[in-house]
Design a protein around this motif. Structure first.
Motif, PDB file in Angstrom:
ATOM      1  N   HIS A  63      -1.543  21.650 -14.765  1.00 10.61           N
ATOM      2  CA  HIS A  63      -2.869  21.186 -15.148  1.00 10.61           C
ATOM      3  C   HIS A  63      -2.796  19.786 -15.761  1.00 10.61           C
ATOM      4  N   LEU A  64      -1.812  19.555 -16.626  1.00 11.24           N
ATOM      5  CA  LEU A  64      -1.647  18.242 -17.243  1.00 11.24           C
ATOM      6  C   LEU A  64      -1.341  17.169 -16.211  1.00 11.24           C
ATOM      7  N   CYS A  65      -0.519  17.509 -15.228  1.00 13.62           N
ATOM      8  CA  CYS A  65      -0.181  16.540 -14.177  1.00 13.62           C
ATOM      9  C   CYS A  65      -1.420  16.190 -13.353  1.00 13.62           C
ATOM     10  N   ILE A  66      -2.219  17.189 -13.018  1.00 13.95           N
ATOM     11  CA  ILE A  66      -3.445  16.943 -12.250  1.00 13.95           C
ATOM     12  C   ILE A  66      -4.394  16.072 -13.065  1.00 13.95           C
ATOM     13  N   GLU A  67      -4.530  16.381 -14.346  1.00  7.05           N
ATOM     14  CA  GLU A  67      -5.390  15.608 -15.229  1.00  7.05           C
ATOM     15  C   GLU A  67      -4.888  14.166 -15.345  1.00  7.05           C
ATOM     16  N   PHE A  68      -3.594  14.007 -15.490  1.00  2.00           N
ATOM     17  CA  PHE A  68      -3.004  12.668 -15.585  1.00  2.00           C
ATOM     18  C   PHE A  68      -3.299  11.857 -14.328  1.00  2.00           C
ATOM     19  N   ILE A  69      -3.110  12.461 -13.159  1.00  2.00           N
ATOM     20  CA  ILE A  69      -3.358  11.769 -11.889  1.00  2.00           C
ATOM     21  C   ILE A  69      -4.834  11.383 -11.783  1.00  2.00           C
ATOM     22  N   TYR A  70      -5.722  12.279 -12.190  1.00  2.00           N
ATOM     23  CA  TYR A  70      -7.162  12.005 -12.151  1.00  2.00           C
ATOM     24  C   TYR A  70      -7.499  10.775 -12.996  1.00  2.00           C
ATOM     25  N   TYR A  71      -7.023  10.762 -14.245  1.00  2.00           N
ATOM     26  CA  TYR A  71      -7.320   9.634 -15.129  1.00  2.00           C
ATOM     27  C   TYR A  71      -6.638   8.351 -14.666  1.00  2.00           C
ATOM     28  N   LYS A  72      -5.442   8.478 -14.157  1.00  2.00           N
ATOM     29  CA  LYS A  72      -4.717   7.303 -13.653  1.00  2.00           C
ATOM     30  C   LYS A  72      -5.487   6.670 -12.507  1.00  2.00           C
ATOM     31  N   ASN A  73      -5.983   7.475 -11.586  1.00  2.00           N
ATOM     32  CA  ASN A  73      -6.746   6.965 -10.449  1.00  2.00           C
ATOM     33  C   ASN A  73      -8.056   6.332 -10.905  1.00  2.00           C
ATOM     34  N   ASN A  74      -8.717   6.940 -11.879  1.00  3.73           N
ATOM     35  CA  ASN A  74      -9.978   6.390 -12.376  1.00  3.73           C
ATOM     36  C   ASN A  74      -9.764   5.093 -13.136  1.00  3.73           C
ATOM     37  N   ILE A  75      -8.663   4.991 -13.858  1.00  2.99           N
ATOM     38  CA  ILE A  75      -8.359   3.746 -14.553  1.00  2.99           C
ATOM     39  C   ILE A  75      -8.118   2.632 -13.541  1.00  2.99           C
ATOM     40  N   LYS A  76      -7.403   2.942 -12.466  1.00  5.90           N
ATOM     41  CA  LYS A  76      -7.178   1.937 -11.411  1.00  5.90           C
ATOM     42  C   LYS A  76      -8.504   1.460 -10.841  1.00  5.90           C
ATOM     43  N   LYS A  77      -9.413   2.405 -10.553  1.00  2.00           N
ATOM     44  CA  LYS A  77     -10.723   2.041  -9.995  1.00  2.00           C
ATOM     45  C   LYS A  77     -11.497   1.176 -10.991  1.00  2.00           C
ATOM     46  N   TYR A  78     -11.473   1.535 -12.251  1.00  2.66           N
ATOM     47  CA  TYR A  78     -12.202   0.792 -13.272  1.00  2.66           C
ATOM     48  C   TYR A  78     -11.651  -0.630 -13.411  1.00  2.66           C
ATOM     49  N   CYS A  79     -10.360  -0.776 -13.380  1.00  5.29           N
ATOM     50  CA  CYS A  79      -9.725  -2.095 -13.556  1.00  5.29           C
ATOM     51  C   CYS A  79      -9.947  -2.994 -12.347  1.00  5.29           C
ATOM     52  N   GLN A  80     -10.247  -2.430 -11.199  1.00 10.31           N
ATOM     53  CA  GLN A  80     -10.450  -3.234  -9.990  1.00 10.31           C
ATOM     54  C   GLN A  80     -11.862  -3.787  -9.906  1.00 10.31           C
ATOM     55  N   LEU A  81     -12.760  -3.358 -10.765  1.00 13.32           N
ATOM     56  CA  LEU A  81     -14.154  -3.846 -10.733  1.00 13.32           C
ATOM     57  C   LEU A  81     -14.273  -5.264 -11.161  1.00 13.32           C
TER      58      LEU A  81
END
Length: 81
Positions: A63-81
């Motif tokens: 669960h922690l790994c899935i959560e980490f991947i989710y937040y990591k992907n969202n941070i990447k999307k946010y930083c690309q704006l």
């Protein structure tokens, strides 16, 4: 599971080895999984795997790994704006 190499020298640990094996915390060291290698050194990786299984942390870690991947992907999307 009875390991073919747990001889008289390790009789004192036979019951504990059997319990850990029945709980799938240990499964042996050979490709056929019928050897225990009681005098062999244990790696950090193998120790961690046994600890995770003993404390029943597999689902929590997954669960922690899935959560980490989710937040990591969202941070990447946010930083690309």
């Amino acid at each position: 599971m009875e390991f073919k190499d747990s001889d008289e020298q390790y009789d004192w640990a036979r019951e504990a080895i059997g319990v850990l094996s029945s709980l799938s915390i240990i499964s042996g060291t050979s490709t056929k999984r019928n050897e225990f290698s009681p005098s062999a050194n244990i790696s950090r990786r193998d120790y961690t795997i046994m600890l995770v299984k003993t404390l029943d942390l597999e689902q929590k870690l997954q669960h922690l790994c899935i959560e980490f991947i989710y937040y990591k992907n969202n941070i990447k999307k946010y930083c690309q704006l």
